[in-house]
Design a protein around this motif. Structure first.
Motif, PDB file in Angstrom:
ATOM      1  N   LEU A  81       0.922  -1.343  -0.014  1.00 41.17           N
ATOM      2  CA  LEU A  81       0.110  -0.079   0.143  1.00 41.17           C
ATOM      3  C   LEU A  81       0.775   1.119  -0.069  1.00 41.17           C
ATOM      4  CD1 LEU A  81      -2.853  -1.032   2.560  1.00 41.17           C
ATOM      5  CD2 LEU A  81      -2.910  -0.357   0.037  1.00 41.17           C
ATOM      6  N   LEU A  82       1.875   1.325   0.887  1.00 42.24           N
ATOM      7  CA  LEU A  82       2.942   2.447   0.728  1.00 42.24           C
ATOM      8  C   LEU A  82       3.405   2.584  -0.521  1.00 42.24           C
ATOM      9  CD1 LEU A  82       4.133   4.592   2.473  1.00 42.24           C
ATOM     10  CD2 LEU A  82       6.154   2.941   2.825  1.00 42.24           C
ATOM     11  N   TYR A  83       3.734   1.526  -1.204  1.00 40.20           N
ATOM     12  CA  TYR A  83       4.150   1.632  -2.769  1.00 40.20           C
ATOM     13  C   TYR A  83       3.215   2.050  -3.595  1.00 40.20           C
ATOM     14  CZ  TYR A  83       6.081   0.286  -7.188  1.00 40.20           C
ATOM     15  OH  TYR A  83       6.393   0.321  -8.654  1.00 40.20           O
ATOM     16  N   ALA A 121      -4.365  -0.558  12.129  1.00 43.87           N
ATOM     17  CA  ALA A 121      -4.319   0.869  12.132  1.00 43.87           C
ATOM     18  C   ALA A 121      -3.694   1.320  10.954  1.00 43.87           C
ATOM     19  CB  ALA A 121      -3.894   1.524  13.278  1.00 43.87           C
ATOM     20  N   LEU A 122      -2.646   0.859  10.621  1.00 41.68           N
ATOM     21  CA  LEU A 122      -1.718   1.248   9.524  1.00 41.68           C
ATOM     22  C   LEU A 122      -2.449   0.911   8.339  1.00 41.68           C
ATOM     23  CD1 LEU A 122       0.871   3.102   8.702  1.00 41.68           C
ATOM     24  CD2 LEU A 122       1.915   0.858   8.992  1.00 41.68           C
ATOM     25  N   PHE A 123      -2.965  -0.425   8.014  1.00 44.39           N
ATOM     26  CA  PHE A 123      -3.310  -0.759   6.897  1.00 44.39           C
ATOM     27  C   PHE A 123      -4.551  -0.158   6.606  1.00 44.39           C
ATOM     28  CE2 PHE A 123      -6.128  -3.736   4.398  1.00 44.39           C
ATOM     29  CZ  PHE A 123      -5.305  -4.382   3.501  1.00 44.39           C
ATOM     30  N   THR A 124      -5.729   0.182   7.303  1.00 47.71           N
ATOM     31  CA  THR A 124      -6.775   1.020   7.012  1.00 47.71           C
ATOM     32  C   THR A 124      -6.323   2.598   7.009  1.00 47.71           C
ATOM     33  OG1 THR A 124      -7.413   1.327   9.418  1.00 47.71           O
ATOM     34  CG2 THR A 124      -8.541  -0.482   8.093  1.00 47.71           C
ATOM     35  N   LEU A 125      -5.358   2.851   7.429  1.00 49.61           N
ATOM     36  CA  LEU A 125      -5.112   4.452   7.093  1.00 49.61           C
ATOM     37  C   LEU A 125      -4.304   4.335   5.786  1.00 49.61           C
ATOM     38  CD1 LEU A 125      -2.842   6.506   9.595  1.00 49.61           C
ATOM     39  CD2 LEU A 125      -2.350   6.327   7.129  1.00 49.61           C
ATOM     40  N   LEU A 126      -3.505   3.365   5.271  1.00 49.91           N
ATOM     41  CA  LEU A 126      -2.844   3.524   4.004  1.00 49.91           C
ATOM     42  C   LEU A 126      -4.003   3.234   2.930  1.00 49.91           C
ATOM     43  CD1 LEU A 126       0.478   1.649   4.692  1.00 49.91           C
ATOM     44  CD2 LEU A 126       0.061   4.137   4.410  1.00 49.91           C
ATOM     45  N   ALA A 127      -4.871   2.408   3.199  1.00 44.25           N
ATOM     46  CA  ALA A 127      -5.883   2.185   2.244  1.00 44.25           C
ATOM     47  C   ALA A 127      -6.868   3.184   2.256  1.00 44.25           C
ATOM     48  CB  ALA A 127      -6.790   0.814   2.610  1.00 44.25           C
ATOM     49  N   GLY A 128      -7.204   4.072   3.064  1.00 38.42           N
ATOM     50  CA  GLY A 128      -8.074   5.227   3.185  1.00 38.42           C
ATOM     51  C   GLY A 128      -7.281   6.312   2.283  1.00 38.42           C
ATOM     52  N   LEU A 129      -6.058   6.598   2.352  1.00 36.40           N
ATOM     53  CA  LEU A 129      -5.463   7.696   1.770  1.00 36.40           C
ATOM     54  C   LEU A 129      -5.172   7.004   0.223  1.00 36.40           C
ATOM     55  CD1 LEU A 129      -2.227   8.397   3.889  1.00 36.40           C
ATOM     56  CD2 LEU A 129      -4.300   9.861   3.342  1.00 36.40           C
ATOM     57  N   ASP A 130      -5.066   5.863  -0.112  1.00 34.72           N
ATOM     58  CA  ASP A 130      -5.194   5.473  -1.390  1.00 34.72           C
ATOM     59  C   ASP A 130      -6.602   5.524  -2.300  1.00 34.72           C
ATOM     60  OD1 ASP A 130      -3.790   4.104  -3.748  1.00 34.72           O
ATOM     61  OD2 ASP A 130      -5.437   2.392  -3.157  1.00 34.72           O
ATOM     62  N   PHE A 131      -7.647   5.321  -1.519  1.00 39.11           N
ATOM     63  CA  PHE A 131      -8.979   5.709  -2.006  1.00 39.11           C
ATOM     64  C   PHE A 131      -9.022   7.189  -2.315  1.00 39.11           C
ATOM     65  CE2 PHE A 131     -10.522   1.549  -0.675  1.00 39.11           C
ATOM     66  CZ  PHE A 131     -11.274   1.336  -1.604  1.00 39.11           C
ATOM     67  N   ALA A 141     -18.634  10.548 -10.136  1.00 39.13           N
ATOM     68  CA  ALA A 141     -19.486   9.254  -9.355  1.00 39.13           C
ATOM     69  C   ALA A 141     -18.669   8.485  -8.442  1.00 39.13           C
ATOM     70  CB  ALA A 141     -20.575   8.846 -10.096  1.00 39.13           C
ATOM     71  N   ALA A 142     -17.586   7.961  -9.255  1.00 40.64           N
ATOM     72  CA  ALA A 142     -16.848   7.069  -8.768  1.00 40.64           C
ATOM     73  C   ALA A 142     -15.819   7.804  -7.678  1.00 40.64           C
ATOM     74  CB  ALA A 142     -15.935   6.300  -9.951  1.00 40.64           C
ATOM     75  N   GLY A 143     -15.591   8.906  -8.188  1.00 41.67           N
ATOM     76  CA  GLY A 143     -14.611   9.720  -7.154  1.00 41.67           C
ATOM     77  C   GLY A 143     -15.192  10.149  -5.861  1.00 41.67           C
ATOM     78  N   LEU A 144     -16.539  10.043  -5.824  1.00 36.25           N
ATOM     79  CA  LEU A 144     -17.303  10.496  -4.732  1.00 36.25           C
ATOM     80  C   LEU A 144     -17.359   9.195  -3.854  1.00 36.25           C
ATOM     81  CD1 LEU A 144     -19.177  12.618  -3.151  1.00 36.25           C
ATOM     82  CD2 LEU A 144     -21.281  11.434  -4.531  1.00 36.25           C
ATOM     83  N   TRP A 145     -17.669   8.039  -4.404  1.00 35.13           N
ATOM     84  CA  TRP A 145     -17.472   6.867  -3.638  1.00 35.13           C
ATOM     85  C   TRP A 145     -16.367   6.738  -2.981  1.00 35.13           C
ATOM     86  CZ3 TRP A 145     -21.600   4.800  -1.370  1.00 35.13           C
ATOM     87  CH2 TRP A 145     -22.856   4.981  -2.059  1.00 35.13           C
ATOM     88  N   GLN A 146     -15.181   6.767  -3.895  1.00 33.05           N
ATOM     89  CA  GLN A 146     -13.888   6.525  -3.354  1.00 33.05           C
ATOM     90  C   GLN A 146     -13.518   7.532  -2.193  1.00 33.05           C
ATOM     91  OE1 GLN A 146     -11.969   7.010  -7.178  1.00 33.05           O
ATOM     92  NE2 GLN A 146     -11.450   4.597  -7.309  1.00 33.05           N
ATOM     93  N   THR A 147     -13.978   8.735  -2.214  1.00 30.28           N
ATOM     94  CA  THR A 147     -13.687   9.668  -1.274  1.00 30.28           C
ATOM     95  C   THR A 147     -14.532   9.121   0.093  1.00 30.28           C
ATOM     96  OG1 THR A 147     -13.260  11.439  -2.801  1.00 30.28           O
ATOM     97  CG2 THR A 147     -13.859  12.033  -0.391  1.00 30.28           C
ATOM     98  N   PHE A 148     -15.808   8.496  -0.170  1.00 33.33           N
ATOM     99  CA  PHE A 148     -16.557   8.163   0.971  1.00 33.33           C
ATOM    100  C   PHE A 148     -15.811   7.071   1.791  1.00 33.33           C
ATOM    101  CE2 PHE A 148     -19.644   5.102   2.632  1.00 33.33           C
ATOM    102  CZ  PHE A 148     -20.151   5.903   3.829  1.00 33.33           C
ATOM    103  N   PHE A 149     -15.493   6.188   0.764  1.00 32.12           N
ATOM    104  CA  PHE A 149     -14.828   4.926   1.449  1.00 32.12           C
ATOM    105  C   PHE A 149     -13.371   5.309   2.115  1.00 32.12           C
ATOM    106  CE2 PHE A 149     -17.498   2.318  -1.643  1.00 32.12           C
ATOM    107  CZ  PHE A 149     -18.236   1.775  -0.558  1.00 32.12           C
ATOM    108  N   GLY A 150     -12.574   6.000   1.360  1.00 32.52           N
ATOM    109  CA  GLY A 150     -11.446   6.618   1.944  1.00 32.52           C
ATOM    110  C   GLY A 150     -11.584   7.303   3.518  1.00 32.52           C
TER     111      GLY A 150
END
Length: 203
Positions: A81-83, A121-131, A141-150
């Motif tokens: 995820l960091l990569y 905590a770190l996994f969900t943090l990095l995944a949220g930033l990635d979204f 529309a996709a960007g809105l859902w990605q921002t919400f999940f992030g």
């Protein structure tokens, strides 16, 4: 390096890790936790973590090995995820260097096979930033859902460990800057001083 370390120095699940393991096994068996003053007043982040760990134990069985493998896989996922995040922000070569440094960090390796809250905590943090960073690359529309999940993942991470609030604060200016560049997802590149000098001379 994580596998070598695990085989060479088998860790003892003691201290806080033993406490997390006991609570997770209790949750896996009973579906709940006893009311504990320590959990309600001091360690308010622990019930959420042990609920996730206990749910994993319901599927794969109770025991220290299940908890260790769960966190072990999360820690390996954190490297990838960091990569991915670094590659979106800069070049692939720099992203690989950042991921390699993170993967070989001694503290990161030493604690990779212990069932602590940091892995989740770190996994969900990095995944949220990635979204959130991917939100500008697709349709609105996709960007809105990605921002919400992030945002949901960052909130979950902050509930497990409060570090996510600091990271979200640092990332906010970047997200605003990217948001103002509608459709522009170019990666940041450091500007060479000479090229900057040439531009000034032209003006």
């Amino acid at each position: 390096p994580r596998i070598v370390w695990w085989l060479a120095v088998p860790p003892r699940v003691i201290s806080d890790y033993e406490y997390y393991l006991r609570l997770a096994e209790e949750y896996a068996v009973t579906g709940g936790l006893e009311r504990d003053v320590y959990l309600l007043t001091i360690a308010t982040n622990v019930p959420l973590y042990v609920a996730v760990l206990g749910t994993v134990m319901r599927v794969f069985g109770t025991g220290a090995l299940t908890a260790q493998l769960f966190c072990f896989l999360l820690n390996i996922g954190n490297v990838f995820l960091l990569y991915r995040l670094a590659k979106r922000l800069t070049t692939a070569r720099r992203a690989l260097a950042a991921a390699a440094a993170f993967a070989l960090l001694p503290e990161n390796v030493f604690y990779s096979n212990l069932p602590g809250v940091e892995a989740l905590a770190l996994f969900t943090l990095l995944a949220g930033l990635d979204f959130c960073l991917r939100a500008r690359e697709g349709t609105p529309a996709a960007g809105l859902w990605q921002t919400f999940f992030g945002g949901a993942l960052l909130t979950f991470s902050a509930c497990v460990r409060a570090n996510a609030w600091a990271v979200a604060g640092v990332a906010l200016p970047l997200l605003i800057r990217r948001g103002r560049r509608k459709g522009d997802v170019r990666r940041w590149q450091p500007e060479h001083p000479r090229s900057r000098h040439r531009q000034l001379r032209r003006h």
